[in-house]
Motif scaffolding. Structure first.
Motif, mmCIF file in Angstrom:
data_model
loop_
_atom_site.group_PDB
_atom_site.id
_atom_site.type_symbol
_atom_site.label_atom_id
_atom_site.label_comp_id
_atom_site.label_asym_id
_atom_site.label_seq_id
_atom_site.Cartn_x
_atom_site.Cartn_y
_atom_site.Cartn_z
ATOM 1 N N LYS A 101 0.786 -1.175 0.010
ATOM 2 C CA LYS A 101 -0.042 0.088 0.079
ATOM 3 C C LYS A 101 0.860 1.222 -0.003
ATOM 4 N N TRP A 102 2.165 1.011 0.399
ATOM 5 C CA TRP A 102 3.021 2.210 0.118
ATOM 6 C C TRP A 102 3.942 2.436 -0.948
ATOM 7 N N LEU A 103 4.082 1.482 -1.645
ATOM 8 C CA LEU A 103 4.976 1.130 -3.043
ATOM 9 C C LEU A 103 4.264 0.679 -4.123
ATOM 10 N N SER A 104 4.128 1.525 -5.331
ATOM 11 C CA SER A 104 3.433 0.824 -6.400
ATOM 12 C C SER A 104 4.517 0.483 -7.241
ATOM 13 N N ARG A 105 4.101 -0.295 -8.085
ATOM 14 C CA ARG A 105 5.139 -1.111 -8.966
ATOM 15 C C ARG A 105 5.864 0.009 -10.160
ATOM 16 N N ALA A 106 5.062 0.970 -10.352
ATOM 17 C CA ALA A 106 5.690 2.183 -11.276
ATOM 18 C C ALA A 106 6.861 2.773 -10.649
ATOM 19 N N ALA A 107 6.485 3.050 -9.192
ATOM 20 C CA ALA A 107 7.463 3.838 -8.583
ATOM 21 C C ALA A 107 8.702 2.891 -8.211
ATOM 22 N N PHE A 108 8.746 1.676 -8.126
ATOM 23 C CA PHE A 108 9.717 0.738 -7.759
ATOM 24 C C PHE A 108 10.540 0.609 -9.144
ATOM 25 N N LYS A 109 9.722 0.580 -10.235
ATOM 26 C CA LYS A 109 10.599 0.171 -11.476
ATOM 27 C C LYS A 109 11.423 1.479 -11.696
ATOM 28 N N GLY A 110 10.789 2.821 -11.421
ATOM 29 C CA GLY A 110 11.831 3.884 -11.632
ATOM 30 C C GLY A 110 12.970 4.058 -10.861
ATOM 31 N N MET A 111 12.741 3.636 -9.433
ATOM 32 C CA MET A 111 13.947 3.441 -8.684
ATOM 33 C C MET A 111 15.103 2.383 -9.059
ATOM 34 N N ALA A 112 14.444 1.213 -9.556
ATOM 35 C CA ALA A 112 15.240 0.314 -9.951
ATOM 36 C C ALA A 112 16.265 0.753 -11.198
ATOM 37 N N GLN A 113 15.397 1.301 -12.018
ATOM 38 C CA GLN A 113 16.277 1.946 -13.475
ATOM 39 C C GLN A 113 17.385 2.851 -12.959
ATOM 40 N N ASP A 114 16.775 3.736 -12.029
ATOM 41 C CA ASP A 114 17.764 4.740 -11.576
ATOM 42 C C ASP A 114 19.222 4.259 -11.075
ATOM 43 N N TYR A 115 18.988 3.044 -10.268
ATOM 44 C CA TYR A 115 20.165 2.446 -9.560
ATOM 45 C C TYR A 115 20.964 1.722 -10.335
ATOM 46 N N LEU A 116 20.264 1.121 -11.522
ATOM 47 C CA LEU A 116 21.254 0.427 -12.491
ATOM 48 C C LEU A 116 21.905 1.176 -13.371
ATOM 49 N N VAL A 117 21.407 2.376 -13.913
ATOM 50 C CA VAL A 117 22.022 3.359 -14.657
ATOM 51 C C VAL A 117 22.865 4.228 -13.952
ATOM 52 N N ILE A 174 22.974 3.243 -2.622
ATOM 53 C CA ILE A 174 23.923 3.572 -3.297
ATOM 54 C C ILE A 174 24.533 2.343 -3.669
ATOM 55 N N ALA A 175 25.280 2.368 -5.052
ATOM 56 C CA ALA A 175 26.152 1.123 -5.151
ATOM 57 C C ALA A 175 27.615 1.672 -4.881
ATOM 58 N N PRO A 176 28.085 0.868 -4.091
ATOM 59 C CA PRO A 176 29.295 1.327 -3.389
ATOM 60 C C PRO A 176 30.350 1.605 -4.293
ATOM 61 N N ASP A 177 31.287 2.904 -3.936
ATOM 62 C CA ASP A 177 32.559 3.207 -4.620
ATOM 63 C C ASP A 177 33.598 3.073 -3.797
ATOM 64 N N VAL A 178 34.784 2.964 -4.353
ATOM 65 C CA VAL A 178 36.031 2.770 -3.511
ATOM 66 C C VAL A 178 36.428 4.115 -3.324
ATOM 67 N N ASN A 179 36.192 5.006 -3.927
ATOM 68 C CA ASN A 179 36.819 6.480 -3.619
ATOM 69 C C ASN A 179 35.961 7.562 -2.883
ATOM 70 N N GLN A 180 34.648 7.232 -2.629
ATOM 71 C CA GLN A 180 33.814 8.076 -1.762
ATOM 72 C C GLN A 180 32.734 7.509 -1.387
ATOM 73 N N GLU A 181 31.993 7.844 -0.385
ATOM 74 C CA GLU A 181 30.608 7.185 0.237
ATOM 75 C C GLU A 181 29.472 8.040 0.009
ATOM 76 N N ILE A 182 29.659 9.191 -0.715
ATOM 77 C CA ILE A 182 28.477 10.117 -0.745
ATOM 78 C C ILE A 182 27.594 9.740 -1.834
ATOM 79 N N TYR A 183 27.991 9.271 -2.996
ATOM 80 C CA TYR A 183 27.314 9.027 -4.077
ATOM 81 C C TYR A 183 27.715 7.440 -4.659
ATOM 82 N N GLY A 184 26.666 6.927 -5.300
ATOM 83 C CA GLY A 184 26.903 5.401 -5.786
ATOM 84 C C GLY A 184 27.462 5.698 -7.127
#
Length: 351
Positions: A101-117, A174-184
């Motif tokens: 009831k809090w998360l729709s499939r459309a919102a999750f699909k957008g977050m998943a694509q942002d994480y992968l790209v 975030i997808a972990p980075d070896v140089n900083q921990e602010i952004y993935g």
């Protein structure tokens, strides 16, 4: 040995030119052969790699990402294998989601694509008047910036004035980075140059056929022709380029000998082999970075044996790639304090 054939001593000017890359023929006074070098030595730690040792720049309000997000967004469709692999992961993740009831499939699909790209995904809490959680929306990672103060995020669209989110309402994955921990940082970054090279090869091949004025062959003529025939052939070849190229050309030589006119291709065969090699090599690099079996992307096998059972490849891919990605989005449950993300248990296709 006579004085005429004896090698003369090089002058100071010739010695200086030779030290700079010019080759001077000392035994031949009639002509000089000049050579040049290219490609200066590059240090291991260049100016670009030195930026990896620095922190993310900030303007006292938010941090700037280490990689241009608009560049990653444009590169998303640079190669068909690159975008197809990301879309495959996104669709499989969205299909395995059990909406709440809090998360729709459309919102999750957008977050998943942002994480992968882009290596970052943001979920924004929307609360009712009583302070309860109403839903979790998707905030575009391309325009979200992490604030300097902990728990604060900014909306920076570029074409509109920036605005700050309500503190504590945005959650970052975030997808972990070896140089900083602010952004993935996206996992495919090592194969991004291969994806861009794949695009460049395709664009070059398109221009190769569109302009029609490339050096495709050499016409060698050594027969006897009437006055003006050679000029007519030269004019006909000039008119055969541009729009409407690849026209047929008729040549008649009454007094010519057999083999007096020869067509010598110089670029077509080599360019074709090089194009196929670049396309196949860059495709393999991209698929290795995404770790996607080729049969899941519809790639035609080059041998008769094929790529193996597609159901077994799907099961292995889901276990090795999709399930670890599911665990990343389950972190939202701890951040929000409710089970906003829930996945269905998958039955193996091989079973």
């Amino acid at each position: 040995m006579s004085k005429r054939n004896r090698a003369r001593r090089m002058s100071r000017q010739e010695t200086a030119e030779a030290s700079q890359g010019a080759i001077v023929a000392s035994n031949d006074n009639r002509s000089e052969v000049h050579a040049f070098t290219f490609g200066d030595p590059e240090p291991v730690l260049s100016r670009a790699t030195m930026l990896d040792m620095l922190e993310c720049y900030h303007n006292q309000r938010w941090y700037e990402p280490p990689i241009a997000l608009h560049g990653l967004a444009r590169a998303f469709r640079a190669s068909p294998h690159h975008s197809s692999a990301i879309i495959l992961k996104r669709n499989m993740l969205a299909a395995s989601l059990e909406p709440t009831k809090w998360l729709s499939r459309a919102a999750f699909k957008g977050m998943a694509q942002d994480y992968l790209v882009m290596g970052n995904a943001y979920g924004q809490e929307v609360r009712n008047r009583l302070g309860g959680l109403l839903r979790l929306d998707h905030a575009l990672a391309k325009y979200v910036r992490r604030g300097v103060e902990p728990g604060r995020f900014w909306w920076v669209p570029g074409h509109q004035p920036e605005a700050e989110f309500a503190p504590g309402t945005v959650h970052q994955l975030i997808a972990p980075d070896v140089n900083q921990e602010i952004y993935g940082v996206p996992e495919y970054l090592s194969a991004l140059q291969s994806a861009l090279l794949n695009e460049n090869a395709t664009l070059f091949r398109r221009r190769y056929f569109e302009n029609g004025s490339h050096a495709g062959y050499i016409m060698h003529v050594n027969g006897e022709f009437a006055d003006g025939d050679v000029d007519k052939m030269r004019e006909a070849l000039k008119r055969a380029k541009g729009p409407g190229n690849f026209r047929n050309l008729f040549i008649h030589s009454p007094n010519g000998k057999d083999g007096g006119i020869k067509i010598l291709p110089i670029a077509e065969a080599g360019a074709k082999d090089e194009f196929l090699g670049i396309k196949n090599t860059t495709r393999d690099d991209v698929l290795a970075a995404h770790r996607v079996p080729p049969q899941l992307l519809g790639i035609v096998p080059a041998n008769a044996g094929g790529f193996g059972d597609v159901t077994k490849a799907t099961d292995a891919f889901f276990e090795l790639e999709i399930e670890p990605l599911q665990s990343v989005f389950l972190e939202l449950n701890d951040a929000v304090g409710a089970e906003v993300v829930r996945f269905r248990e998958r039955v193996k296709a091989a079973a």
